[in-house]
Motif scaffolding. Sequence first.
Motif, mmCIF file in Angstrom:
data_model
loop_
_atom_site.group_PDB
_atom_site.id
_atom_site.type_symbol
_atom_site.label_atom_id
_atom_site.label_comp_id
_atom_site.label_asym_id
_atom_site.label_seq_id
_atom_site.Cartn_x
_atom_site.Cartn_y
_atom_site.Cartn_z
ATOM 1 N N ARG A 1 -16.907 4.365 -4.199
ATOM 2 C CA ARG A 1 -17.345 4.433 -5.596
ATOM 3 C C ARG A 1 -17.486 3.067 -6.256
ATOM 4 O O ARG A 1 -18.121 2.954 -7.308
ATOM 5 N N ALA A 2 -16.923 2.009 -5.640
ATOM 6 C CA ALA A 2 -17.096 0.660 -6.166
ATOM 7 C C ALA A 2 -18.356 -0.004 -5.617
ATOM 8 O O ALA A 2 -18.741 -1.084 -6.071
ATOM 9 N N GLY A 3 -18.999 0.621 -4.642
ATOM 10 C CA GLY A 3 -20.207 0.064 -4.058
ATOM 11 C C GLY A 3 -19.962 -1.088 -3.107
ATOM 12 O O GLY A 3 -20.884 -1.847 -2.783
ATOM 13 N N ARG A 4 -18.732 -1.210 -2.605
ATOM 14 C CA ARG A 4 -18.387 -2.359 -1.759
ATOM 15 C C ARG A 4 -18.392 -2.028 -0.268
ATOM 16 O O ARG A 4 -18.649 -2.903 0.557
ATOM 17 N N LYS A 5 -18.135 -0.796 0.097
ATOM 18 C CA LYS A 5 -18.013 -0.450 1.512
ATOM 19 C C LYS A 5 -18.932 0.721 1.851
ATOM 20 O O LYS A 5 -18.849 1.781 1.240
ATOM 21 N N ALA A 6 -19.792 0.496 2.843
ATOM 22 C CA ALA A 6 -20.696 1.550 3.309
ATOM 23 C C ALA A 6 -20.370 1.885 4.754
ATOM 24 O O ALA A 6 -20.244 0.985 5.595
ATOM 25 N N THR A 7 -20.243 3.169 5.047
ATOM 26 C CA THR A 7 -19.864 3.634 6.378
ATOM 27 C C THR A 7 -20.863 4.671 6.861
ATOM 28 O O THR A 7 -21.185 5.608 6.128
ATOM 29 N N VAL A 8 -21.348 4.515 8.082
ATOM 30 C CA VAL A 8 -22.248 5.508 8.669
ATOM 31 C C VAL A 8 -21.412 6.667 9.210
ATOM 32 O O VAL A 8 -20.542 6.479 10.055
ATOM 33 N N LEU A 9 -21.677 7.874 8.715
ATOM 34 C CA LEU A 9 -20.924 9.056 9.126
ATOM 35 C C LEU A 9 -21.623 9.843 10.216
ATOM 36 O O LEU A 9 -20.971 10.517 11.008
ATOM 37 N N ALA A 10 -22.945 9.816 10.235
ATOM 38 C CA ALA A 10 -23.697 10.597 11.223
ATOM 39 C C ALA A 10 -25.015 9.890 11.497
ATOM 40 O O ALA A 10 -25.607 9.286 10.606
ATOM 41 N N VAL A 11 -25.483 9.976 12.745
ATOM 42 C CA VAL A 11 -26.746 9.357 13.147
ATOM 43 C C VAL A 11 -27.577 10.377 13.927
ATOM 44 O O VAL A 11 -27.122 11.490 14.208
ATOM 45 N N GLY A 12 -28.806 10.001 14.269
ATOM 46 C CA GLY A 12 -29.652 10.852 15.098
ATOM 47 C C GLY A 12 -30.182 12.072 14.383
ATOM 48 O O GLY A 12 -30.541 13.066 15.021
ATOM 49 N N LEU A 13 -30.279 12.003 13.058
ATOM 50 C CA LEU A 13 -30.811 13.116 12.281
ATOM 51 C C LEU A 13 -32.313 12.941 12.070
ATOM 52 O O LEU A 13 -32.840 11.828 12.094
ATOM 53 N N ALA A 14 -33.003 14.042 11.866
ATOM 54 C CA ALA A 14 -34.463 14.036 11.795
ATOM 55 C C ALA A 14 -34.933 13.892 10.349
ATOM 56 O O ALA A 14 -35.131 14.879 9.653
ATOM 57 N N ALA A 15 -35.098 12.630 9.901
ATOM 58 C CA ALA A 15 -35.534 12.348 8.535
ATOM 59 C C ALA A 15 -34.643 13.065 7.523
ATOM 60 O O ALA A 15 -35.067 13.966 6.809
ATOM 61 N N THR A 16 -33.393 12.652 7.472
ATOM 62 C CA THR A 16 -32.397 13.241 6.581
ATOM 63 C C THR A 16 -32.924 13.286 5.146
ATOM 64 O O THR A 16 -33.384 12.295 4.620
ATOM 65 N N ASN A 17 -32.831 14.441 4.513
ATOM 66 C CA ASN A 17 -33.393 14.578 3.174
ATOM 67 C C ASN A 17 -32.356 15.126 2.205
ATOM 68 O O ASN A 17 -31.633 14.391 1.569
ATOM 69 N N GLY A 18 -32.252 16.449 2.088
ATOM 70 C CA GLY A 18 -31.293 17.031 1.161
ATOM 71 C C GLY A 18 -29.869 16.858 1.639
ATOM 72 O O GLY A 18 -29.589 16.843 2.835
ATOM 73 N N ILE A 19 -28.944 16.736 0.691
ATOM 74 C CA ILE A 19 -27.521 16.619 1.019
ATOM 75 C C ILE A 19 -26.706 17.232 -0.107
ATOM 76 O O ILE A 19 -26.945 16.956 -1.284
ATOM 77 N N SER A 20 -25.780 18.094 0.230
ATOM 78 C CA SER A 20 -24.936 18.734 -0.775
ATOM 79 C C SER A 20 -23.626 19.179 -0.151
ATOM 80 O O SER A 20 -23.605 19.674 0.983
ATOM 81 N N PHE A 21 -22.535 19.021 -0.887
ATOM 82 C CA PHE A 21 -21.259 19.561 -0.445
ATOM 83 C C PHE A 21 -21.265 21.077 -0.522
ATOM 84 O O PHE A 21 -21.995 21.673 -1.333
ATOM 85 N N ASP A 22 -20.434 21.722 0.294
ATOM 86 C CA ASP A 22 -20.194 23.146 0.107
ATOM 87 C C ASP A 22 -19.241 23.307 -1.078
ATOM 88 O O ASP A 22 -18.790 22.331 -1.677
ATOM 89 N N THR A 23 -18.946 24.537 -1.430
ATOM 90 C CA THR A 23 -18.178 24.774 -2.654
ATOM 91 C C THR A 23 -16.753 24.230 -2.592
ATOM 92 O O THR A 23 -16.172 23.906 -3.627
ATOM 93 N N GLY A 24 -16.182 24.108 -1.399
ATOM 94 C CA GLY A 24 -14.815 23.606 -1.279
ATOM 95 C C GLY A 24 -14.730 22.148 -0.896
ATOM 96 O O GLY A 24 -13.626 21.645 -0.646
#
Length: 345
Positions: free
Chosen positions: A194-217
Amino acid sequence: MRRLTIRPLAALTALAALAAPALTGCGTQTGGGPAADPASDGGTVRTVRAQHLLRLTQTHEETGMTLLEGPTFGEDGRLVVVDVTAPAGEPKVWSVDVRRKTSRALHTDDRGAYTSAQFSPYDGRLYLTDFAHGDIVSLAPDGGDPRTFFSGEVDGTPMNPDDIAFDREGNLYVSDSRGLTEGVSQGRVVRIDRAGRKATVLAVGLAATNGISFDTGHRGLWISELTENRVSYLRLDGEGRVTSRHTALRVDGGIAQTDSIAVDADGNLYQALHGRPAMAVYDRHGERLATVEVPARDAKGLESATNVAVTPGGTRAYMTVSGPAGGHLYTFDALAEGIRQSNGG
């Protein structure tokens, strides 16, 4: 929808090249009843007819198109919408009073091609993804005080940030749509603190990643992959790291592709369709529940529904739809109440 490039025009050209074949949310109104379309379990899929609210933009002479995205409600009750292809000097972020059906320009600049918008639960600012430059920009709620929140490479590679999901602490989870123009699976999911200082790759090899949303929990992320017409589910641990990943849905979109995604209070998924003015609605187990469509008389000039916001605590939903007839907002009743996961991204 939608490679980091130094020149905004080149990025917009790439956007237009992709979009050309497809581009030439408490209420009480729902449309239709059960439709004749068969569901995956042998049942029927309900058709929901969205109603026109207003036309927000027209096709821009400079870019040859308009493309609305990222609807999100602010604390003042107004709906914020971005226009991806708006040229310099024209409104790139709009504020809409959905009750009065009026709008006003909130922000413009000479650089950004903004593909999503969402308010942070941490600092209350409005965050925008600049697909053309790989930046994430934040604004004050009134559209002023622009700041570059994050810029630069992640693990040695520039981003093409498309959509955003915030966790409860205000950390950002970004769909990085790398490989879009090449048609290869180089997409990523990137977490930025949230401070914009650290970026981490969580997943790779996705096909033009577009939408992203958490589930309800907040136990996992729904990720739509534009060039494979699928939705993947990424399960997270308590530290926000991915522990498993699987294909959750395969969307039969025909000529349309999976764009942004939203989740309501019952966990239903609203999958926007790039290339058709409609959304496909699924439950969390993958059953197709409904198709949200614009009226047939409007469909000829409106060829892409990119995203939706459901009114927080209510069921009235607002869908961004664009095409040669301009950029429009349509409204319908969602299947359940709106929450943070159905308000921007």
